[in-house]
Design a protein around this motif. Structure first.
Motif, PDB file in Angstrom:
ATOM      1  N   ASP A  92     -44.968  26.747  73.277  1.00 13.57           N
ATOM      2  CA  ASP A  92     -44.679  27.060  74.678  1.00 13.57           C
ATOM      3  C   ASP A  92     -43.435  27.937  74.761  1.00 13.57           C
ATOM      4  OD1 ASP A  92     -46.765  25.576  75.723  1.00 13.57           O
ATOM      5  OD2 ASP A  92     -45.528  23.859  76.297  1.00 13.57           O
ATOM      6  N   THR A  93     -43.310  28.667  75.850  1.00 16.64           N
ATOM      7  CA  THR A  93     -42.075  29.370  76.179  1.00 16.64           C
ATOM      8  C   THR A  93     -41.401  28.620  77.319  1.00 16.64           C
ATOM      9  OG1 THR A  93     -42.930  31.527  75.480  1.00 16.64           O
ATOM     10  CG2 THR A  93     -41.061  31.520  77.014  1.00 16.64           C
ATOM     11  N   VAL A  94     -40.160  28.241  77.112  1.00 22.48           N
ATOM     12  CA  VAL A  94     -39.408  27.510  78.129  1.00 22.48           C
ATOM     13  C   VAL A  94     -38.493  28.482  78.867  1.00 22.48           C
ATOM     14  CG1 VAL A  94     -37.724  25.683  78.562  1.00 22.48           C
ATOM     15  CG2 VAL A  94     -39.486  25.364  76.809  1.00 22.48           C
ATOM     16  N   GLU A  95     -38.593  28.486  80.181  1.00 20.66           N
ATOM     17  CA  GLU A  95     -37.670  29.249  81.025  1.00 20.66           C
ATOM     18  C   GLU A  95     -36.698  28.244  81.621  1.00 20.66           C
ATOM     19  OE1 GLU A  95     -39.156  32.438  83.671  1.00 20.66           O
ATOM     20  OE2 GLU A  95     -38.134  31.313  85.261  1.00 20.66           O
ATOM     21  N   PHE A  96     -35.458  28.275  81.145  1.00 20.83           N
ATOM     22  CA  PHE A  96     -34.480  27.242  81.486  1.00 20.83           C
ATOM     23  C   PHE A  96     -33.518  27.746  82.554  1.00 20.83           C
ATOM     24  CE2 PHE A  96     -31.324  24.023  81.171  1.00 20.83           C
ATOM     25  CZ  PHE A  96     -31.966  22.919  80.611  1.00 20.83           C
ATOM     26  N   HIS A  97     -33.488  27.032  83.690  1.00 20.98           N
ATOM     27  CA  HIS A  97     -32.594  27.353  84.798  1.00 20.98           C
ATOM     28  C   HIS A  97     -31.486  26.299  84.832  1.00 20.98           C
ATOM     29  CE1 HIS A  97     -35.557  30.023  87.127  1.00 20.98           C
ATOM     30  NE2 HIS A  97     -36.211  29.627  86.041  1.00 20.98           N
ATOM     31  N   LEU A  98     -30.256  26.727  84.708  1.00 18.66           N
ATOM     32  CA  LEU A  98     -29.124  25.809  84.739  1.00 18.66           C
ATOM     33  C   LEU A  98     -28.177  26.182  85.870  1.00 18.66           C
ATOM     34  CD1 LEU A  98     -27.468  23.473  83.544  1.00 18.66           C
ATOM     35  CD2 LEU A  98     -26.357  25.148  82.033  1.00 18.66           C
ATOM     36  N   LYS A  99     -28.035  25.272  86.827  1.00 20.01           N
ATOM     37  CA  LYS A  99     -27.060  25.428  87.911  1.00 20.01           C
ATOM     38  C   LYS A  99     -25.828  24.593  87.590  1.00 20.01           C
ATOM     39  CE  LYS A  99     -30.493  25.895  91.642  1.00 20.01           C
ATOM     40  NZ  LYS A  99     -30.986  25.263  92.900  1.00 20.01           N
ATOM     41  N   ASN A 100     -24.683  25.072  88.049  1.00 16.23           N
ATOM     42  CA  ASN A 100     -23.452  24.293  87.982  1.00 16.23           C
ATOM     43  C   ASN A 100     -23.042  24.009  89.431  1.00 16.23           C
ATOM     44  OD1 ASN A 100     -21.024  23.080  87.400  1.00 16.23           O
ATOM     45  ND2 ASN A 100     -20.252  24.737  86.106  1.00 16.23           N
ATOM     46  N   HIS A 101     -23.074  22.723  89.798  1.00 14.33           N
ATOM     47  CA  HIS A 101     -22.822  22.355  91.194  1.00 14.33           C
ATOM     48  C   HIS A 101     -21.500  22.946  91.679  1.00 14.33           C
ATOM     49  CE1 HIS A 101     -22.139  19.868  94.762  1.00 14.33           C
ATOM     50  NE2 HIS A 101     -23.442  19.626  94.749  1.00 14.33           N
ATOM     51  N   LYS A 102     -21.491  23.392  92.914  1.00 12.29           N
ATOM     52  CA  LYS A 102     -20.329  24.101  93.463  1.00 12.29           C
ATOM     53  C   LYS A 102     -19.077  23.234  93.519  1.00 12.29           C
ATOM     54  CE  LYS A 102     -21.641  23.116  98.276  1.00 12.29           C
ATOM     55  NZ  LYS A 102     -20.513  22.176  98.533  1.00 12.29           N
ATOM     56  N   ASP A 103     -19.239  21.896  93.562  1.00 10.05           N
ATOM     57  CA  ASP A 103     -18.075  21.015  93.655  1.00 10.05           C
ATOM     58  C   ASP A 103     -17.505  20.617  92.295  1.00 10.05           C
ATOM     59  OD1 ASP A 103     -18.293  21.038  96.411  1.00 10.05           O
ATOM     60  OD2 ASP A 103     -19.543  19.233  96.481  1.00 10.05           O
ATOM     61  N   ASN A 104     -18.126  21.077  91.223  1.00  7.82           N
ATOM     62  CA  ASN A 104     -17.614  20.758  89.886  1.00  7.82           C
ATOM     63  C   ASN A 104     -16.307  21.483  89.602  1.00  7.82           C
ATOM     64  OD1 ASN A 104     -19.837  19.153  89.440  1.00  7.82           O
ATOM     65  ND2 ASN A 104     -20.913  20.624  88.162  1.00  7.82           N
ATOM     66  N   ARG A 105     -15.567  20.949  88.636  1.00  6.98           N
ATOM     67  CA  ARG A 105     -14.283  21.553  88.252  1.00  6.98           C
ATOM     68  C   ARG A 105     -14.410  22.474  87.046  1.00  6.98           C
ATOM     69  NH1 ARG A 105     -10.623  16.911  86.622  1.00  6.98           N
ATOM     70  NH2 ARG A 105      -9.110  18.603  86.393  1.00  6.98           N
ATOM     71  N   PHE A 106     -15.421  22.233  86.180  1.00  9.93           N
ATOM     72  CA  PHE A 106     -15.456  22.893  84.878  1.00  9.93           C
ATOM     73  C   PHE A 106     -16.725  23.730  84.700  1.00  9.93           C
ATOM     74  CE2 PHE A 106     -12.841  19.096  84.287  1.00  9.93           C
ATOM     75  CZ  PHE A 106     -11.701  19.647  83.708  1.00  9.93           C
ATOM     76  N   PRO A 107     -16.658  24.739  83.830  1.00 10.55           N
ATOM     77  CA  PRO A 107     -17.878  25.455  83.441  1.00 10.55           C
ATOM     78  C   PRO A 107     -18.717  24.575  82.517  1.00 10.55           C
ATOM     79  CG  PRO A 107     -16.017  26.279  82.184  1.00 10.55           C
ATOM     80  CD  PRO A 107     -15.458  25.306  83.181  1.00 10.55           C
ATOM     81  N   HIS A 108     -20.036  24.733  82.592  1.00 11.47           N
ATOM     82  CA  HIS A 108     -20.946  23.953  81.760  1.00 11.47           C
ATOM     83  C   HIS A 108     -22.026  24.865  81.191  1.00 11.47           C
ATOM     84  CE1 HIS A 108     -19.160  20.156  83.008  1.00 11.47           C
ATOM     85  NE2 HIS A 108     -19.302  20.517  84.283  1.00 11.47           N
ATOM     86  N   ASN A 109     -22.642  24.410  80.105  1.00 14.00           N
ATOM     87  CA  ASN A 109     -23.798  25.103  79.534  1.00 14.00           C
ATOM     88  C   ASN A 109     -24.690  24.059  78.876  1.00 14.00           C
ATOM     89  OD1 ASN A 109     -22.525  24.464  77.116  1.00 14.00           O
ATOM     90  ND2 ASN A 109     -22.033  26.574  76.566  1.00 14.00           N
ATOM     91  N   ILE A 110     -25.664  24.497  78.090  1.00 10.67           N
ATOM     92  CA  ILE A 110     -26.528  23.551  77.387  1.00 10.67           C
ATOM     93  C   ILE A 110     -26.923  24.111  76.034  1.00 10.67           C
ATOM     94  CG2 ILE A 110     -28.701  24.358  78.402  1.00 10.67           C
ATOM     95  CD1 ILE A 110     -29.457  21.293  78.566  1.00 10.67           C
TER      96      ILE A 110
END
Length: 335
Positions: A92-110
């Motif tokens: 399969d091909t996975v299309e991964f959408h990652l949001k960082n909630h606007k109220d968070n303090r830090f950058p995130h990834n996966i």
């Protein structure tokens, strides 16, 4: 002559098209991933063809119960620790959408351990609060894989220790054998200290560096698999557990008291070594295993990390089995 030339040309074009990969003629269907929260598992994949699977995640920083009467400042995915379980099919091909909630303090990834690419995807999906990233990857290798945040700000261990992890299952193309029950269980450690708010704990980096966890738990909190949260099955059923260990430091000695694993897919590989009749299986930090067994008789079975002092820190859960007694297999003899 023109008519014959036209027929030959059509046959030549058709022959060339037959040599092209199927994906060149028709795009893969696009489907939305079914995501489930531990201990639930997404349903087995029934389709026999590849697909483009859209996965929607959001990074959250939130307060939740770690143990009775004590809250913790979690970081997680989709407002959950562990994050959702993802189930896809090999190729399969996975299309991964990652949001960082606007109220968070830090950058995130996966970083998904199922990804063949820089940083397991983390190299291209770091996202600041209020923003979103999208990337895609093809899942080449069947197995059960860990995912986790790998943001360098403030540091990678903090993101993992605070709860940003989960698992992705890549089924082989032929699927998995049918079972009666499937469960998602993930072990993790928490290193805590009081925060400035009453009854709210936060991460202690000092304890993490010393590798001295206050809590070792299943599915994100003390007692997640006890009481109403106990796993349930019926005697005679076949159970499959997708078990992971994020650590972030310690190896797990996964054992179910009163059961023997009929089949163990070692280190979560689905085209690798398989073992049978196993009492305890070792799961490294950021590793996994898949175990299958038949529950023969009713009763309560304890899931533990058999590094047994960890039970006192929370590494215990219940599999409650109902059904008919089988005295030929197990019975109490009064003297």
């Amino acid at each position: 002559m023109f008519f014959l030339w036209k027929i030959r040309s059509c046959f030549a074009i058709a022959s060339l098209l037959c040599l092209l990969p199927f994906g060149a003629l028709a795009e893969q269907p696009t489907i939305q991933a079914t995501l489930t929260f531990a201990p639930k598992v997404p349903p087995p994949i029934s389709r026999s063809t590849q697909a483009r699977v859209v996965v929607d995640f959001e990074a959250n920083e939130f307060t939740g119960e770690l143990t009775h009467g004590e809250q913790y400042t979690y970081w997680g995915f989709n407002q959950s620790v562990p994050g959702p379980m993802i189930r896809v099919r090999q190729n399969d091909t996975v299309e991964f959408h990652l949001k960082n909630h606007k109220d968070n303090r830090f950058p995130h990834n996966i970083d998904l351990h199922a990804v063949n690419g820089p940083g397991g995807g983390a190299a291209v999906n770091l996202v600041i609060p209020g923003k979103k990233s999208i990337f895609s990857f093809k899942v080449l290798n069947p197995g059960l894989y860990i995912y986790h945040c790998a943001s360098p700000v403030p540091n990678i261990p903090a993101h993992i220790a605070n709860g940003m992890y989960g698992m992705i299952l890549v089924e082989p193309e032929q699927g998995l054998p049918k079972v009666d029950r499937e469960f998602y269980v993930l072990q993790s450690e928490f290193f805590t200290q009081p925060s400035t708010q009453p009854d709210l704990l936060e991460l202690s980096m000092e304890k993490g560096l010393a590798e001295h966890p206050d809590y070792v738990v299943f599915n994100g909190k003390d007692g997640a698999l006890t009481g109403d949260g106990a796993l349930k099955a019926v005697a005679g059923e076949t159970v499959r557990m997708f078990f992971g260990n994020i650590g972030p430091n310690s190896i797990s000695s996964f054992h179910i008291i009163g059961e023997i694993f009929d089949t163990v897919y070692i280190e979560g590989s689905l085209k690798g070594a398989v073992n049978h009749n196993v009492q305890t299986t070792v799961v490294p930090s950021a590793g996994s295993t898949i175990v299958e067994f038949i529950v023969d008789v009713p009763g309560d079975y304890l899931l533990v990390d058999h590094s047994i002092f960890r039970v006192a820190k929370g590494a215990v859960g219940f599999l409650s089995v109902t059904g008919k007694e089988k005295p030929d297999i197990f019975k109490s003899i009064q003297k």
